[in-house]
Design a protein around this motif. Structure first.
Motif, PDB file in Angstrom:
ATOM      1  N   LEU A 132       0.805  -1.217   0.000  1.00  0.00           N
ATOM      2  CA  LEU A 132       0.000   0.000   0.000  1.00  0.00           C
ATOM      3  C   LEU A 132       0.840   1.270   0.000  1.00  0.00           C
ATOM      4  CD1 LEU A 132      -2.722  -1.087   2.594  1.00  0.00           C
ATOM      5  CD2 LEU A 132      -2.966  -0.981   0.111  1.00  0.00           C
ATOM      6  N   VAL A 133       1.985   1.235   0.673  1.00  0.00           N
ATOM      7  CA  VAL A 133       2.749   2.474   0.854  1.00  0.00           C
ATOM      8  C   VAL A 133       4.050   2.524   0.061  1.00  0.00           C
ATOM      9  CG1 VAL A 133       1.797   2.820   3.155  1.00  0.00           C
ATOM     10  CG2 VAL A 133       3.952   1.600   2.895  1.00  0.00           C
ATOM     11  N   ALA A 134       4.504   1.392  -0.454  1.00  0.00           N
ATOM     12  CA  ALA A 134       5.804   1.369  -1.131  1.00  0.00           C
ATOM     13  C   ALA A 134       5.892   2.356  -2.290  1.00  0.00           C
ATOM     14  CB  ALA A 134       6.126  -0.048  -1.607  1.00  0.00           C
ATOM     15  N   PRO A 135       4.880   2.463  -3.155  1.00  0.00           N
ATOM     16  CA  PRO A 135       5.007   3.423  -4.272  1.00  0.00           C
ATOM     17  C   PRO A 135       5.223   4.854  -3.798  1.00  0.00           C
ATOM     18  CG  PRO A 135       3.185   1.898  -4.660  1.00  0.00           C
ATOM     19  CD  PRO A 135       3.631   1.687  -3.235  1.00  0.00           C
ATOM     20  N   VAL A 136       4.548   5.246  -2.711  1.00  0.00           N
ATOM     21  CA  VAL A 136       4.702   6.613  -2.223  1.00  0.00           C
ATOM     22  C   VAL A 136       6.044   6.794  -1.525  1.00  0.00           C
ATOM     23  CG1 VAL A 136       3.605   8.449  -0.888  1.00  0.00           C
ATOM     24  CG2 VAL A 136       2.216   6.661  -1.918  1.00  0.00           C
ATOM     25  N   LEU A 137       6.500   5.742  -0.810  1.00  0.00           N
ATOM     26  CA  LEU A 137       7.788   5.839  -0.123  1.00  0.00           C
ATOM     27  C   LEU A 137       8.935   6.032  -1.107  1.00  0.00           C
ATOM     28  CD1 LEU A 137       7.442   3.137   2.669  1.00  0.00           C
ATOM     29  CD2 LEU A 137       7.713   5.586   2.999  1.00  0.00           C
ATOM     30  N   ARG A 138       8.748   5.585  -2.337  1.00  0.00           N
ATOM     31  CA  ARG A 138       9.808   5.756  -3.337  1.00  0.00           C
ATOM     32  C   ARG A 138       9.798   7.147  -3.956  1.00  0.00           C
ATOM     33  NH1 ARG A 138       8.475   0.219  -4.567  1.00  0.00           N
ATOM     34  NH2 ARG A 138       6.979   0.886  -6.169  1.00  0.00           N
ATOM     35  N   ALA A 139       8.802   7.952  -3.629  1.00  0.00           N
ATOM     36  CA  ALA A 139       8.725   9.304  -4.184  1.00  0.00           C
ATOM     37  C   ALA A 139       9.870  10.160  -3.670  1.00  0.00           C
ATOM     38  CB  ALA A 139       7.386   9.936  -3.814  1.00  0.00           C
ATOM     39  N   SER A 142       9.684  13.437  -3.265  1.00  0.00           N
ATOM     40  CA  SER A 142       9.162  14.554  -2.489  1.00  0.00           C
ATOM     41  C   SER A 142       9.185  14.235  -1.000  1.00  0.00           C
ATOM     42  CB  SER A 142       7.726  14.865  -2.929  1.00  0.00           C
ATOM     43  OG  SER A 142       7.082  15.674  -1.985  1.00  0.00           O
ATOM     44  N   GLU A 143       9.754  15.135  -0.204  1.00  0.00           N
ATOM     45  CA  GLU A 143       9.787  14.957   1.243  1.00  0.00           C
ATOM     46  C   GLU A 143       8.373  14.956   1.802  1.00  0.00           C
ATOM     47  OE1 GLU A 143      11.328  14.260   4.947  1.00  0.00           O
ATOM     48  OE2 GLU A 143      12.403  14.310   3.040  1.00  0.00           O
ATOM     49  N   GLU A 144       7.504  15.783   1.237  1.00  0.00           N
ATOM     50  CA  GLU A 144       6.126  15.835   1.706  1.00  0.00           C
ATOM     51  C   GLU A 144       5.414  14.509   1.450  1.00  0.00           C
ATOM     52  OE1 GLU A 144       1.992  18.395   0.956  1.00  0.00           O
ATOM     53  OE2 GLU A 144       3.868  18.951  -0.053  1.00  0.00           O
ATOM     54  N   ALA A 145       5.658  13.926   0.264  1.00  0.00           N
ATOM     55  CA  ALA A 145       5.026  12.642  -0.051  1.00  0.00           C
ATOM     56  C   ALA A 145       5.518  11.554   0.884  1.00  0.00           C
ATOM     57  CB  ALA A 145       5.314  12.264  -1.504  1.00  0.00           C
ATOM     58  N   ARG A 146       6.815  11.566   1.175  1.00  0.00           N
ATOM     59  CA  ARG A 146       7.366  10.563   2.082  1.00  0.00           C
ATOM     60  C   ARG A 146       6.832  10.755   3.498  1.00  0.00           C
ATOM     61  NH1 ARG A 146      11.333   7.331   0.738  1.00  0.00           N
ATOM     62  NH2 ARG A 146      12.070   7.255   2.886  1.00  0.00           N
ATOM     63  N   THR A 147       6.633  11.994   3.885  1.00  0.00           N
ATOM     64  CA  THR A 147       6.061  12.254   5.213  1.00  0.00           C
ATOM     65  C   THR A 147       4.655  11.682   5.308  1.00  0.00           C
ATOM     66  OG1 THR A 147       7.369  14.273   5.510  1.00  0.00           O
ATOM     67  CG2 THR A 147       5.356  14.064   6.812  1.00  0.00           C
ATOM     68  N   ARG A 148       3.841  11.941   4.286  1.00  0.00           N
ATOM     69  CA  ARG A 148       2.483  11.388   4.287  1.00  0.00           C
ATOM     70  C   ARG A 148       2.511   9.866   4.288  1.00  0.00           C
ATOM     71  NH1 ARG A 148       1.547  15.279   0.231  1.00  0.00           N
ATOM     72  NH2 ARG A 148       1.466  13.605  -1.319  1.00  0.00           N
ATOM     73  N   ALA A 149       3.427   9.288   3.502  1.00  0.00           N
ATOM     74  CA  ALA A 149       3.506   7.828   3.429  1.00  0.00           C
ATOM     75  C   ALA A 149       3.927   7.232   4.758  1.00  0.00           C
ATOM     76  CB  ALA A 149       4.491   7.413   2.333  1.00  0.00           C
ATOM     77  N   THR A 150       4.870   7.872   5.438  1.00  0.00           N
ATOM     78  CA  THR A 150       5.337   7.344   6.716  1.00  0.00           C
ATOM     79  C   THR A 150       4.245   7.443   7.772  1.00  0.00           C
ATOM     80  OG1 THR A 150       7.576   8.043   6.130  1.00  0.00           O
ATOM     81  CG2 THR A 150       7.183   7.463   8.419  1.00  0.00           C
ATOM     82  N   GLU A 151       3.501   8.541   7.758  1.00  0.00           N
ATOM     83  CA  GLU A 151       2.400   8.666   8.704  1.00  0.00           C
ATOM     84  C   GLU A 151       1.307   7.637   8.400  1.00  0.00           C
ATOM     85  OE1 GLU A 151       1.034  12.660   9.068  1.00  0.00           O
ATOM     86  OE2 GLU A 151       2.872  13.324  10.075  1.00  0.00           O
ATOM     87  N   LYS A 152       1.079   7.377   7.111  1.00  0.00           N
ATOM     88  CA  LYS A 152       0.110   6.340   6.745  1.00  0.00           C
ATOM     89  C   LYS A 152       0.592   4.975   7.214  1.00  0.00           C
ATOM     90  CE  LYS A 152      -2.412   4.458   2.786  1.00  0.00           C
ATOM     91  NZ  LYS A 152      -2.666   4.556   1.323  1.00  0.00           N
ATOM     92  N   LEU A 153       1.902   4.743   7.083  1.00  0.00           N
ATOM     93  CA  LEU A 153       2.471   3.476   7.535  1.00  0.00           C
ATOM     94  C   LEU A 153       2.257   3.290   9.030  1.00  0.00           C
ATOM     95  CD1 LEU A 153       4.231   1.039   6.580  1.00  0.00           C
ATOM     96  CD2 LEU A 153       6.218   2.369   7.287  1.00  0.00           C
ATOM     97  N   THR A 154       2.475   4.349   9.799  1.00  0.00           N
ATOM     98  CA  THR A 154       2.269   4.282  11.247  1.00  0.00           C
ATOM     99  C   THR A 154       0.813   3.985  11.580  1.00  0.00           C
ATOM    100  OG1 THR A 154       4.079   5.865  11.605  1.00  0.00           O
ATOM    101  CG2 THR A 154       2.519   5.567  13.403  1.00  0.00           C
ATOM    102  N   GLU A 155      -0.101   4.642  10.857  1.00  0.00           N
ATOM    103  CA  GLU A 155      -1.526   4.416  11.112  1.00  0.00           C
ATOM    104  C   GLU A 155      -1.924   2.988  10.758  1.00  0.00           C
ATOM    105  OE1 GLU A 155      -5.914   6.204   9.812  1.00  0.00           O
ATOM    106  OE2 GLU A 155      -4.072   7.031   8.954  1.00  0.00           O
ATOM    107  N   LEU A 156      -1.433   2.484   9.628  1.00  0.00           N
ATOM    108  CA  LEU A 156      -1.764   1.121   9.222  1.00  0.00           C
ATOM    109  C   LEU A 156      -1.221   0.105  10.219  1.00  0.00           C
ATOM    110  CD1 LEU A 156      -1.154   1.390   5.380  1.00  0.00           C
ATOM    111  CD2 LEU A 156      -3.342   0.932   6.500  1.00  0.00           C
ATOM    112  N   ALA A 157      -0.032   0.363  10.741  1.00  0.00           N
ATOM    113  CA  ALA A 157       0.543  -0.545  11.732  1.00  0.00           C
ATOM    114  C   ALA A 157      -0.321  -0.582  12.987  1.00  0.00           C
ATOM    115  CB  ALA A 157       1.965  -0.115  12.075  1.00  0.00           C
ATOM    116  N   ALA A 158      -0.785   0.601  13.428  1.00  0.00           N
ATOM    117  CA  ALA A 158      -1.627   0.658  14.617  1.00  0.00           C
ATOM    118  C   ALA A 158      -2.957  -0.052  14.385  1.00  0.00           C
ATOM    119  CB  ALA A 158      -1.862   2.114  15.012  1.00  0.00           C
TER     120      ALA A 158
END
Length: 240
Positions: free
Chosen positions: A195-202, A204-220
């Motif tokens: 779900l998040v790998a395509p965005v993590l490869r972006a 853009s720092e902003e895109a990676r920030t959103r992806a990392t926060e999404k990753l944290t939410e999905l983990a929770a």
């Protein structure tokens, strides 16, 4: 915002979050060039800083939050203090107390540690901190629950896994029985990665920030689902 935040900033400031995590990073990087967004998130997960969240889930940091981060990063860099000691210091400051005493000789800095991690521990130190017998620790490594670095040391961040294994061992559940947990986690991680790998490869720092926060939410959410399913299944055992 927790009341403890008053110690390192004006009380009114606690209710006026001002900076995004990217802006906090820009503020800190002049003094701490090695700091990253993932480290700031890690310090939050360790209950050392308490940013507010917007309705959409984004972190917003107050001036007091930034002060707390500076305190933590300085204590790590200049005094090599572990996070649990730094947290004790912050708690004391929040209560208006003097800082707890520290040993006269600070330990040398680790040669290389992971992002936001404390120094790795020897097997003896790790087993003692986790409440595991040496043989149980060896079994945890053998069955893939824990790993070591090239020097045979254990990351301090793995202690929650080891302590859970020690608690289960007291109920007769041995490390070899826990491989099912590891297999389930690997499958869950693979699903989240898709779900998040395509965005993590972006780039853009902003895109990676959103992806990392999404990753944290999905983990929770994954952990929440796992706990709910397990509790439901175990409740079934109690039904007549």
């Amino acid at each position: 915002m927790p009341e403890r935040d008053r110690a390192l900033g004006d009380a009114a400031d606690q209710h006026t979050p001002r900076l995004t995590i990217g802006e906090v990073l820009a503020v800190l990087r002049d003094d701490f060039p090695d700091v990253t967004i993932s480290k700031i998130r890690y310090l939050e997960s360790e209950d050392l800083v308490h940013p507010q969240r917007t309705p959409s889930g984004y972190r917003k940091f107050s001036r007091a939050d930034v002060s707390r981060l500076r305190y933590v990063l300085t204590a790590q860099r200049d005094h090599y203090l572990p996070l649990r000691v730094i947290k004790d210091h912050l708690d004391a400051l929040d209560r208006g107390e003097p800082l707890p005493g520290t040993s006269a000789a600070a330990p040398p800095p680790p040669a290389s540690t992971g992002e936001g991690e404390e120094a790795p521990l020897t097997p003896e130190q790790f087993a003692r901190a986790a409440g595991l017998e040496p043989g149980q620790l060896a079994d945890c490594v053998q069955f893939g629950l824990l790993s070591t670095d090239a020097d045979g040391r254990h990351p301090a961040g793995d202690l929650p896994i080891a302590r859970a294994a020690a608690g289960l061992a007291r109920h007769g559940i041995e490390p070899r029985h826990l491989r099912v947990y590891r297999s389930a986690v690997e499958r869950e991680a693979g699903l989240v990665e898709q779900l998040v790998a395509p965005v993590l490869r972006a780039r853009s720092e902003e895109a990676r920030t959103r992806a990392t926060e999404k990753l944290t939410e999905l983990a929770a959410l994954s952990a929440q689902l796992h706990t709910a399913l397990l509790e439901t299944r175990l409740r079934d055992l109690l039904r007549p």
